[in-house]
Design an enzyme around this catalytic site. Structure first.
Site, mmCIF file in Angstrom:
data_model
loop_
_atom_site.group_PDB
_atom_site.id
_atom_site.type_symbol
_atom_site.label_atom_id
_atom_site.label_comp_id
_atom_site.label_asym_id
_atom_site.label_seq_id
_atom_site.Cartn_x
_atom_site.Cartn_y
_atom_site.Cartn_z
ATOM 1 N N HIS A 83 -75.342 15.773 -57.655
ATOM 2 C CA HIS A 83 -76.477 15.810 -56.736
ATOM 3 C C HIS A 83 -77.305 14.542 -56.670
ATOM 4 O O HIS A 83 -79.135 14.366 -55.743
ATOM 5 C CB HIS A 83 -77.137 17.465 -56.240
ATOM 6 N N ASN B 33 -84.395 14.420 -68.030
ATOM 7 C CA ASN B 33 -84.701 14.986 -66.458
ATOM 8 C C ASN B 33 -86.484 14.587 -66.402
ATOM 9 O O ASN B 33 -87.041 13.889 -65.487
ATOM 10 C CB ASN B 33 -84.504 16.198 -66.290
ATOM 11 N N ALA C 288 -73.588 21.138 -63.020
ATOM 12 C CA ALA C 288 -74.429 20.738 -64.511
ATOM 13 C C ALA C 288 -74.201 22.385 -65.319
ATOM 14 O O ALA C 288 -73.848 22.545 -66.392
ATOM 15 C CB ALA C 288 -74.978 19.922 -64.855
ATOM 16 N N THR D 248 -61.188 28.672 -55.632
ATOM 17 C CA THR D 248 -60.616 27.966 -54.594
ATOM 18 C C THR D 248 -62.032 26.836 -54.932
ATOM 19 O O THR D 248 -63.648 26.646 -54.391
ATOM 20 C CB THR D 248 -60.401 28.573 -53.560
ATOM 21 N N CYS E 251 -86.424 22.064 -61.962
ATOM 22 C CA CYS E 251 -86.086 23.871 -61.791
ATOM 23 C C CYS E 251 -87.038 24.455 -61.952
ATOM 24 O O CYS E 251 -86.945 25.990 -61.930
ATOM 25 C CB CYS E 251 -84.712 23.907 -62.613
HETATM 26 N N1 PLP Z 1 -78.912 18.662 -67.024
HETATM 27 C C1 PLP Z 1 -80.280 18.266 -66.088
HETATM 28 C C2 PLP Z 1 -80.824 16.664 -67.400
HETATM 29 C C3 PLP Z 1 -80.426 18.063 -65.395
HETATM 30 O O1 PLP Z 1 -81.548 17.532 -64.365
HETATM 31 C C4 PLP Z 1 -80.370 19.368 -64.433
HETATM 32 C C5 PLP Z 1 -80.906 19.776 -62.904
HETATM 33 O O2 PLP Z 1 -82.022 19.691 -62.984
HETATM 34 C C6 PLP Z 1 -79.337 20.179 -65.331
HETATM 35 C C7 PLP Z 1 -78.742 19.578 -66.542
HETATM 36 C C8 PLP Z 1 -78.005 20.957 -63.405
HETATM 37 O O3 PLP Z 1 -77.765 20.323 -62.794
HETATM 38 P P1 PLP Z 1 -77.552 21.718 -61.432
HETATM 39 O O4 PLP Z 1 -78.389 21.435 -60.315
HETATM 40 O O5 PLP Z 1 -75.987 20.992 -61.046
HETATM 41 O O6 PLP Z 1 -76.687 23.166 -62.104
#
Ligand code: PLP
Length: 391
Positions: free
Chosen positions: A209, A162, A76, A245, A333
């Site tokens: 994931h 999140n 994402a 790829t 994160c």
């Molecule tokens: N957006 C939200 C709401 C998320 O919770 C996360 C991951 O923590 C992301 C985006 C980022 O996703 P990715 O880990 O696939 O880059």
């Protein structure tokens, strides 16, 4: 169910990442044995191509969109960095996009990952429960569209947060900004696979994931009238939009995980709601001053973000971890560095209470027994703190 349990630990951090679904693992192992490059015309290449295109079809079917609208990325974060660009071409407009409006509680990959000049970006405030106000957003879009022309505004609002699980009113937002031909980008990472359907936005950003697929693969889903400027240029894969790829095994795992999640969605949501009620009732009984963030708003049924005054999240996290329970403080994160959550700050909480924020997030494999283990570990933790305070 138990196949996803790696150990006797109690994993309550599904918003950070979900354990790999057995169906995804199986699909990935099979795909790893496929030798070809999907761009090669020979038999080996065609087999790899069939895996990628089959996965695209199956993901499109789960989401209710044509397969051609699903373009794979490394996750994402990449998808958001890619699509949030002022040079995105759209049949709706002829000039570059002039403005980006970003929800105040967006994930950093949206808040910081876009490619607009700072002067063109405004933040959409949220209320105490973390929701944007549809009428104010519509006003902001109308004002900018009057100034720069119809179709000149892009806005980014997530489906579900999140950290808090708070849901944004995407359907209402889409209807409110449609008359101005604004482009609505929705980060649906936390809702897809947990709630039915794809948010009704012009561009949707996904990650595998969070729903039982592998890490490092995701997608952007967008209509045929839109084409963001490529982020990665090279061999021209993914409709010349995302060169490189394809990660065939991860894409195969993504499709298998999304199918499994979609098939179980109704039962899982009902069960998650029951577990959420048990967690929040149990917490209220053990810590009557526990405070659940976003409690007044519609939320994902799998997420509880709470704080108890004077209990730092870091201390609680370590104690729970030692008791075998994995939860999160703030967003995944940013866990590892202890900083007050920008999401909770945007909701108007002082750093003091926000520093105590813990997130408990469940998934399809979470059991009543897991909730009991968590509540037992919490009870032991607060009793030890109380005893130390008296001593
Ligand atoms: N957006 C939200 C709401 C998320 O919770 C996360 C991951 O923590 C992301 C985006 C980022 O996703 P990715 O880990 O696939 O880059």
């Amino acid at each position: 169910m138990t196949a996803r349990r790696a150990s006797d630990r109690t994993y309550l951090d599904w918003n950070a990442t979900a354990p790999l679904h057995p169906a995804a693992r199986e699909a990935m192992l099979a795909a790893l044995d496929v030798t070809g490059n999907p761009s090669s015309p020979h038999g080996e290449g065609r087999r790899a191509r069939a895996l990628v295109e089959g996965a695209r079809e199956r993901i499109g079917a789960c989401l209710g969109v044509p397969a051609r609208q699903v373009l794979f990325t490394s996750g994402a974060t990449e998808a958001a960095n890619w699509v949030l660009t002022p040079s995105a071409a759209s049949a709706r407009r002829t000039a570059p996009l002039a403005a980006l409006l970003v929800g105040a509680t967006e994930h950093p990959c949206v808040r910081d990952g876009h490619r607009f000049a700072p002067a063109c970006v405004d933040t959409l405030p949220v209320d105490r429960d973390g929701r944007v106000d549809v009428a104010s957003v519509a006003d902001a879009v109308a004002r900018l569209s009057d100034r720069h022309g119809p179709g000149s505004v892009m806005l980014a609002v997530q489906s579900a947060n999140n950290e808090t699980g708070v849901l944004q009113p995407i359907v209402e937002l889409a209807a409110a900004v449609a008359p101005h031909r604004a482009i609505l980008v929705c980060d649906a990472v936390q809702s897809v696979g947990r709630m039915p359907g794809l948010p009704r936005a012009d561009i949707v950003v996904l990650s595998a994931h969070k729903l039982g697929g592998p890490k490092g693969v995701g997608a952007a889903v967008f209509g045929d009238d839109l084409s963001p400027e490529p982020l990665l240029k090279g061999g021209g894969q993914e409709k010349r939009q995302r060169s490189g790829t394809e990660n065939v095994a991860a894409i195969a795992g993504f499709a298998a995980a999304l199918e499994a999640a979609t098939a179980a969605i109704g039962a899982c949501a009902e069960r998650a709601g029951r577990l959420q009620a048990a967690i929040e009732t149990g917490l209220a009984a053990l810590s009557p001053d526990a405070f659940v963030f976003g409690a007044g708003a519609p939320r994902l049924p799998n997420t509880t973000c709470f704080a108890v005054p004077d209990i730092p999240a870091e201390t609680a996290l370590i104690a729970l971890d030692l008791a075998g329970v994995a939860v999160s403080s703030g967003s995944a994160c940013s866990s590892g560095k202890v900083a007050a959550s920008s999401v909770l700050a945007a909701m108007g909480y002082q750093a003091g209470i926000a520093r105590g924020a813990l997130r408990v997030s469940t998934g399809p494999d979470t059991t009543d027994a897991d909730v009991e283990v968590f509540l037992g570990a919490w009870r032991d933790f607060i009793h030890r703190r109380a005893e130390r305070a008296v001593a």
